[in-house]
Design a protein around this motif. Sequence first.
Motif, PDB file in Angstrom:
ATOM      1  N   ASN A 253       8.725   0.676   5.375  1.00  0.00           N
ATOM      2  CA  ASN A 253       7.270   0.847   5.383  1.00  0.00           C
ATOM      3  C   ASN A 253       6.790   1.701   6.567  1.00  0.00           C
ATOM      4  O   ASN A 253       5.604   1.754   6.858  1.00  0.00           O
ATOM      5  CB  ASN A 253       6.559  -0.512   5.368  1.00  0.00           C
ATOM      6  CG  ASN A 253       6.698  -1.254   6.686  1.00  0.00           C
ATOM      7  OD1 ASN A 253       7.687  -1.115   7.401  1.00  0.00           O
ATOM      8  ND2 ASN A 253       5.712  -2.064   7.004  1.00  0.00           N
TER       9      ASN A 253
ATOM     10  N   LYS B 275       0.800  -1.230   0.000  1.00  0.00           N
ATOM     11  CA  LYS B 275       0.000   0.000   0.000  1.00  0.00           C
ATOM     12  C   LYS B 275       0.833   1.281   0.000  1.00  0.00           C
ATOM     13  O   LYS B 275       0.288   2.377   0.102  1.00  0.00           O
ATOM     14  CB  LYS B 275      -0.950   0.015   1.208  1.00  0.00           C
ATOM     15  CG  LYS B 275      -1.960  -1.107   1.208  1.00  0.00           C
ATOM     16  CD  LYS B 275      -2.927  -0.963   0.056  1.00  0.00           C
ATOM     17  CE  LYS B 275      -4.017  -2.015   0.092  1.00  0.00           C
ATOM     18  NZ  LYS B 275      -4.980  -1.831  -0.982  1.00  0.00           N
ATOM     19  N   MET B 276       2.175   1.159  -0.135  1.00  0.00           N
ATOM     20  CA  MET B 276       3.015   2.349  -0.051  1.00  0.00           C
ATOM     21  C   MET B 276       2.698   3.351  -1.162  1.00  0.00           C
ATOM     22  O   MET B 276       2.627   4.553  -0.907  1.00  0.00           O
ATOM     23  CB  MET B 276       4.493   1.978  -0.077  1.00  0.00           C
ATOM     24  CG  MET B 276       5.406   3.178   0.127  1.00  0.00           C
ATOM     25  SD  MET B 276       5.138   4.096   1.675  1.00  0.00           S
ATOM     26  CE  MET B 276       5.923   3.003   2.841  1.00  0.00           C
ATOM     27  N   ASN B 277       2.517   2.891  -2.395  1.00  0.00           N
ATOM     28  CA  ASN B 277       2.197   3.835  -3.481  1.00  0.00           C
ATOM     29  C   ASN B 277       0.918   4.595  -3.178  1.00  0.00           C
ATOM     30  O   ASN B 277       0.830   5.802  -3.412  1.00  0.00           O
ATOM     31  CB  ASN B 277       2.073   3.106  -4.822  1.00  0.00           C
ATOM     32  CG  ASN B 277       3.413   2.691  -5.378  1.00  0.00           C
ATOM     33  OD1 ASN B 277       4.449   3.208  -4.967  1.00  0.00           O
ATOM     34  ND2 ASN B 277       3.400   1.752  -6.300  1.00  0.00           N
ATOM     35  N   GLU B 278      -0.068   3.903  -2.652  1.00  0.00           N
ATOM     36  CA  GLU B 278      -1.343   4.542  -2.295  1.00  0.00           C
ATOM     37  C   GLU B 278      -1.133   5.566  -1.177  1.00  0.00           C
ATOM     38  O   GLU B 278      -1.673   6.670  -1.228  1.00  0.00           O
ATOM     39  CB  GLU B 278      -2.338   3.454  -1.870  1.00  0.00           C
ATOM     40  CG  GLU B 278      -3.764   3.905  -1.821  1.00  0.00           C
ATOM     41  CD  GLU B 278      -4.721   2.743  -1.524  1.00  0.00           C
ATOM     42  OE1 GLU B 278      -5.822   3.043  -1.000  1.00  0.00           O
ATOM     43  OE2 GLU B 278      -4.388   1.575  -1.794  1.00  0.00           O
TER      44      GLU B 278
ATOM     45  N   GLU C 272       1.698   7.128  -0.455  1.00  0.00           N
ATOM     46  CA  GLU C 272       2.479   8.252  -0.982  1.00  0.00           C
ATOM     47  C   GLU C 272       1.631   9.199  -1.820  1.00  0.00           C
ATOM     48  O   GLU C 272       1.911  10.395  -1.864  1.00  0.00           O
ATOM     49  CB  GLU C 272       3.672   7.742  -1.795  1.00  0.00           C
ATOM     50  CG  GLU C 272       4.792   7.250  -0.902  1.00  0.00           C
ATOM     51  CD  GLU C 272       6.103   7.121  -1.627  1.00  0.00           C
ATOM     52  OE1 GLU C 272       6.508   8.089  -2.305  1.00  0.00           O
ATOM     53  OE2 GLU C 272       6.722   6.048  -1.515  1.00  0.00           O
ATOM     54  N   LYS C 273       0.598   8.713  -2.456  1.00  0.00           N
ATOM     55  CA  LYS C 273      -0.292   9.588  -3.225  1.00  0.00           C
ATOM     56  C   LYS C 273      -1.067  10.533  -2.319  1.00  0.00           C
ATOM     57  O   LYS C 273      -1.470  11.620  -2.741  1.00  0.00           O
ATOM     58  CB  LYS C 273      -1.250   8.757  -4.075  1.00  0.00           C
ATOM     59  CG  LYS C 273      -0.581   8.108  -5.267  1.00  0.00           C
ATOM     60  CD  LYS C 273      -1.557   7.284  -6.075  1.00  0.00           C
ATOM     61  CE  LYS C 273      -0.838   6.588  -7.221  1.00  0.00           C
ATOM     62  NZ  LYS C 273      -1.711   5.695  -7.975  1.00  0.00           N
TER      63      LYS C 273
END
Length: 122
Positions: A53, A22-25, A27-28
């Motif tokens: 993380n 879920k890191m990309n989510e 970071e958004k």
Amino acid sequence: MTTHTQDNCCTLVPYFQVHEGKMNEFEKLCPEFVEKTRQETKCLYYGFSFNGNIVHCREGYQDAEGVLTHLANVEILLQQALTISDLIRLEIHGNETQLEKLRQPLANFKPDFFVLKYGFRK
């Protein structure tokens, strides 16, 4: 309790553990947090730091009122962030007068309160 500072600054020190994948989510969401917070007159600084993380939001406010205004301002974004991460630690730093204004409103987050006793601010 005697304090030796007139510094009313309050610092929030939250750490989020982002769920696997879920890191990309997460970071958004960060630029959205930053843009909403940029409009707050009592915010002194604000930003996100990353270690694997674990995400830390580095933030400081002129006083307790600034903290409460911020939390109301980012409430929806924070709720979104907490669906893809866990708040694993929250520290709140400030003088006792300011912390007293935050103890009840932030109790559900189970923070550790650190009382500023000595120091200065330029």
